[in-house]
Scaffold this motif. Sequence first.
Motif, PDB file in Angstrom:
ATOM      1  N   PRO A   1       0.822  -1.218   0.000  1.00 11.39           N
ATOM      2  CA  PRO A   1       0.000   0.000   0.000  1.00 11.39           C
ATOM      3  C   PRO A   1       0.855   1.267   0.000  1.00 11.39           C
ATOM      4  O   PRO A   1       1.948   1.304   0.565  1.00 11.39           O
ATOM      5  N   LEU A   2       0.307   2.305  -0.638  1.00 14.55           N
ATOM      6  CA  LEU A   2       0.954   3.613  -0.732  1.00 14.55           C
ATOM      7  C   LEU A   2       0.224   4.601   0.167  1.00 14.55           C
ATOM      8  O   LEU A   2      -1.012   4.615   0.201  1.00 14.55           O
ATOM      9  N   PHE A   3       1.003   5.443   0.839  1.00 12.00           N
ATOM     10  CA  PHE A   3       0.431   6.463   1.701  1.00 12.00           C
ATOM     11  C   PHE A   3       1.102   7.802   1.417  1.00 12.00           C
ATOM     12  O   PHE A   3       2.232   7.856   0.947  1.00 12.00           O
ATOM     13  N   CYS A   4       0.394   8.868   1.730  1.00 10.80           N
ATOM     14  CA  CYS A   4       0.909  10.224   1.548  1.00 10.80           C
ATOM     15  C   CYS A   4       0.495  11.040   2.770  1.00 10.80           C
ATOM     16  O   CYS A   4      -0.599  10.845   3.303  1.00 10.80           O
ATOM     17  N   THR A   5       1.353  11.953   3.177  1.00  7.97           N
ATOM     18  CA  THR A   5       0.994  12.789   4.324  1.00  7.97           C
ATOM     19  C   THR A   5      -0.149  13.726   3.957  1.00  7.97           C
ATOM     20  O   THR A   5      -0.290  14.133   2.797  1.00  7.97           O
ATOM     21  N   GLU A   6      -0.938  14.060   4.947  1.00 10.41           N
ATOM     22  CA  GLU A   6      -2.034  15.010   4.758  1.00 10.41           C
ATOM     23  C   GLU A   6      -1.483  16.366   4.314  1.00 10.41           C
ATOM     24  O   GLU A   6      -2.088  17.050   3.485  1.00 10.41           O
ATOM     25  N   GLU A   7      -0.328  16.746   4.846  1.00 13.82           N
ATOM     26  CA  GLU A   7       0.269  18.037   4.506  1.00 13.82           C
ATOM     27  C   GLU A   7       0.595  18.132   3.014  1.00 13.82           C
ATOM     28  O   GLU A   7       0.364  19.165   2.383  1.00 13.82           O
ATOM     29  N   ILE A   8       1.128  17.051   2.449  1.00 17.14           N
ATOM     30  CA  ILE A   8       1.462  17.059   1.023  1.00 17.14           C
ATOM     31  C   ILE A   8       0.195  17.104   0.183  1.00 17.14           C
ATOM     32  O   ILE A   8       0.112  17.852  -0.790  1.00 17.14           O
ATOM     33  N   LEU A   9      -0.809  16.322   0.572  1.00 16.59           N
ATOM     34  CA  LEU A   9      -2.076  16.357  -0.171  1.00 16.59           C
ATOM     35  C   LEU A   9      -2.713  17.741  -0.087  1.00 16.59           C
ATOM     36  O   LEU A   9      -3.284  18.229  -1.063  1.00 16.59           O
ATOM     37  N   ALA A  10      -2.594  18.383   1.071  1.00 20.89           N
ATOM     38  CA  ALA A  10      -3.152  19.730   1.221  1.00 20.89           C
ATOM     39  C   ALA A  10      -2.389  20.739   0.369  1.00 20.89           C
ATOM     40  O   ALA A  10      -2.979  21.649  -0.207  1.00 20.89           O
ATOM     41  N   GLU A  11      -1.073  20.573   0.268  1.00 24.41           N
ATOM     42  CA  GLU A  11      -0.248  21.523  -0.476  1.00 24.41           C
ATOM     43  C   GLU A  11      -0.274  21.287  -1.981  1.00 24.41           C
ATOM     44  O   GLU A  11      -0.420  22.222  -2.761  1.00 24.41           O
ATOM     45  N   ALA A  12      -0.141  20.015  -2.397  1.00 31.39           N
ATOM     46  CA  ALA A  12       0.033  19.730  -3.824  1.00 31.39           C
ATOM     47  C   ALA A  12      -1.116  18.942  -4.433  1.00 31.39           C
ATOM     48  O   ALA A  12      -1.167  18.768  -5.648  1.00 31.39           O
TER      49      ALA A  12
END
Length: 164
Positions: A114-125
Amino acid sequence: MREVDVVGVRVEMPSSQPIVLLREVGGERYLPIWIGAAEASAIAFAQQGMEPPRPLTHDLFAETIRTLGHTLSQVRIVNLTDGVFEAILVFDDKTEISARPSDSIALALRTGTPLFCTEEILAEAGIPVPDSENDEAEEVEEEEEVERFREFLDHVSPEDFDKS
């Protein structure tokens, strides 16, 4: 951390720069990451289940992990600095290794990780692309998602993600 899926690899025009597009699971944000041509091919091969006559580097690394008796438990996209993304490979014994997102995604697809991404990165980019109204079938939804992605690519450029 938010789980993300790989939508696919496309080429942004007119620069002919490959992009891997990730989609937030259970959300409406998409995360485009500009990648190299070799990595784009490696991701596309894995998504399509294609096996080259000789193993690619990512195939070799996946086999090495298995042969050494380990598993890749998570891939995390954890940092975005000056438009450059950073990822971490997390193994079953909690070992963490820094890696490029493109290599990490290619490896995750080969190992079912599974792949995960930080909330901060999703919010920024991340780019919100609202889902269309109740689709009748999954096939229709996938076609519409591909069309929304194509429309997105027609109107986006690398400069859109420059926050400086």
